[in-house]
Scaffold this active site. Sequence first.
Site, PDB file in Angstrom:
ATOM      1  N   HIS A 215       0.798  -1.235   0.000  1.00  0.00           N
ATOM      2  CA  HIS A 215       0.000   0.000   0.000  1.00  0.00           C
ATOM      3  C   HIS A 215       0.829   1.282   0.000  1.00  0.00           C
ATOM      4  O   HIS A 215       0.278   2.371  -0.040  1.00  0.00           O
ATOM      5  CB  HIS A 215      -0.932   0.020   1.216  1.00  0.00           C
TER       6      HIS A 215
HETATM    7  C1  UD1 Z   1      -1.512   5.453   6.347  1.00  0.00           C
HETATM    8  C2  UD1 Z   1      -0.146   5.769   6.941  1.00  0.00           C
HETATM    9  C3  UD1 Z   1       0.798   4.600   6.707  1.00  0.00           C
HETATM   10  C4  UD1 Z   1       0.213   3.301   7.186  1.00  0.00           C
HETATM   11  C5  UD1 Z   1      -1.144   3.094   6.526  1.00  0.00           C
HETATM   12  C6  UD1 Z   1      -1.772   1.792   6.978  1.00  0.00           C
HETATM   13  C7  UD1 Z   1       0.437   8.167   6.853  1.00  0.00           C
HETATM   14  C8  UD1 Z   1       1.333   9.165   6.219  1.00  0.00           C
HETATM   15  N1  UD1 Z   1       0.447   6.931   6.306  1.00  0.00           N
HETATM   16  O1  UD1 Z   1      -1.349   5.392   4.948  1.00  0.00           O
HETATM   17  O2  UD1 Z   1       1.991   4.828   7.411  1.00  0.00           O
HETATM   18  O3  UD1 Z   1       1.074   2.234   6.869  1.00  0.00           O
HETATM   19  O4  UD1 Z   1      -1.966   4.211   6.876  1.00  0.00           O
HETATM   20  O5  UD1 Z   1      -2.974   1.537   6.382  1.00  0.00           O
HETATM   21  O6  UD1 Z   1      -0.229   8.503   7.796  1.00  0.00           O
HETATM   22  N2  UD1 Z   1      -8.728   5.313   2.423  1.00  0.00           N
HETATM   23  C9  UD1 Z   1      -9.975   4.749   2.437  1.00  0.00           C
HETATM   24  N3  UD1 Z   1     -10.512   4.420   3.648  1.00  0.00           N
HETATM   25  C10 UD1 Z   1      -9.873   4.634   4.810  1.00  0.00           C
HETATM   26  C11 UD1 Z   1      -8.607   5.226   4.776  1.00  0.00           C
HETATM   27  C12 UD1 Z   1      -8.035   5.549   3.580  1.00  0.00           C
HETATM   28  O7  UD1 Z   1     -10.588   4.537   1.410  1.00  0.00           O
HETATM   29  O8  UD1 Z   1     -10.425   4.283   5.876  1.00  0.00           O
HETATM   30  C13 UD1 Z   1      -8.106   5.642   1.119  1.00  0.00           C
HETATM   31  C14 UD1 Z   1      -8.382   7.049   0.669  1.00  0.00           C
HETATM   32  O9  UD1 Z   1      -8.516   7.053  -0.710  1.00  0.00           O
HETATM   33  C15 UD1 Z   1      -7.130   7.798   1.061  1.00  0.00           C
HETATM   34  C16 UD1 Z   1      -6.071   6.729   0.870  1.00  0.00           C
HETATM   35  O10 UD1 Z   1      -6.714   5.490   1.241  1.00  0.00           O
HETATM   36  O11 UD1 Z   1      -6.925   8.924   0.283  1.00  0.00           O
HETATM   37  C17 UD1 Z   1      -4.859   6.928   1.729  1.00  0.00           C
HETATM   38  O12 UD1 Z   1      -5.204   7.064   3.109  1.00  0.00           O
HETATM   39  P1  UD1 Z   1      -4.258   7.869   4.137  1.00  0.00           P
HETATM   40  O13 UD1 Z   1      -4.813   7.857   5.474  1.00  0.00           O
HETATM   41  O14 UD1 Z   1      -3.906   9.192   3.538  1.00  0.00           O
HETATM   42  O15 UD1 Z   1      -2.892   7.068   4.117  1.00  0.00           O
HETATM   43  P2  UD1 Z   1      -2.611   5.517   3.973  1.00  0.00           P
HETATM   44  O16 UD1 Z   1      -2.115   5.244   2.609  1.00  0.00           O
HETATM   45  O17 UD1 Z   1      -3.740   4.694   4.478  1.00  0.00           O
END
Ligand code: UD1
Length: 371
Positions: A215
């Site tokens: 991811h």
């Molecule tokens: C975050 C953490 C990462 C961790 C990961 C575990 C940061 C910088 N990164 O990354 O260290 O390993 O979580 O999962 O904080 N999204 C959903 N549903 C959710 C959450 C996210 O659909 O519940 C999607 C959205 O499109 C979002 C993307 O995932 O834009 C990224 O989510 P984000 O919280 O920005 O970072 P992660 O890639 O999940």
Amino acid sequence: MNSKIKDHRSKIILVVGARPNIMKAAPIYAEMMRRADEFAVKIVHTGQHYDTSMSDAFFDDLGLPEPDHHLGVGSASHTVQTAKIMLAFEPIVIEERPDWVIVVGDVNSTAACALVCAKLGVKVAHVEAGLRSGDRTMPEEINRIVTDSIADLLLTPSEDADENLKREGIPAEKIRFVGNVMIDSLLQNLKRSEFSNIREDIGLQDRDYAVLTLHRPSNVDARETLEPLIDALIEIGEQMPVIFPVHPRTRAKITEFGLESRIDGSGLRLIEPLGYLDFLRLYSGAGFVMTDSGGLQEETTALGIPCLTIRENTERPITVEMGTNQVVGTEPERLKQAVLKLISGSGDSSGAKIPPLWDGKTAERICDALY
Ligand code: UD1
């Protein structure tokens, strides 16, 4: 509870934001509840992760109650997400006036909440302090550096982390080597996970499959990187089924790049993200794991399961030095070679050891350190 006792308790705010925070916060919360005469703890969830499969399922599996405050921040650019967390968290700290705020891990919520505390002069403890990949293009590396430079108490999972902090000029009296709190969750839940039917539901034989998670933005956001990796994983799936619980970010990219049709019907089997217990049941039975996650490098080391890390570096070098982890990089050929070695038995990790203080008692040591 009589008010005299309440006055003497240490008031704690425990922050969670994203999935990998929840298994680190749960043992700390449980230990504080056991020592309720010493601690009055409240949970704040920033809402960085909000899907049921990324958050609620973990709260349920790990026995955490509903958060006392939910900031409902959701997804946005890193800057906007960090700023929104800060705006929403500040009034809570002002209202609650905690003695300590505890932040865990390295996600945006960790750095944002630590910064709020530093500005308000409220003491903040960082659990999982001192890890460094040396790669500042990783958003988590920036979060680690920012959080550690302002935290009042740095609670480290391994001694290499202590060394990193000292090298950065952090005074030794702020640093405590307490061990790896995520392993507390792992050891507490290993037996419980045996009730999960996930292996049977997917139709898997013990050890006859691999588990994959992927991811990191650097691996999944660009077609030039993700497409060749997926092709290599499809090839690996011809040797042994590869079970892939897919993070929402990665799912969106697979769809955007039109990669679904070549995955369908292959040995690379995409499934929805799993809860904590189902996922533990799944990887604990695997022949090996491939991942770009941080936590899974540690969990596989704790269980003696070979792990191939699809990254160019790791902030968790102890999993390579002592454990079962190999950092194989993101070059598909290298990944395939490493898998071949494992399958043929020449990549044996039977000499691996469990790192010091990954013993299931880290939450106790964290609570002891808060005086
Ligand atoms: C975050 C953490 C990462 C961790 C990961 C575990 C940061 C910088 N990164 O990354 O260290 O390993 O979580 O999962 O904080 N999204 C959903 N549903 C959710 C959450 C996210 O659909 O519940 C999607 C959205 O499109 C979002 C993307 O995932 O834009 C990224 O989510 P984000 O919280 O920005 O970072 P992660 O890639 O999940």
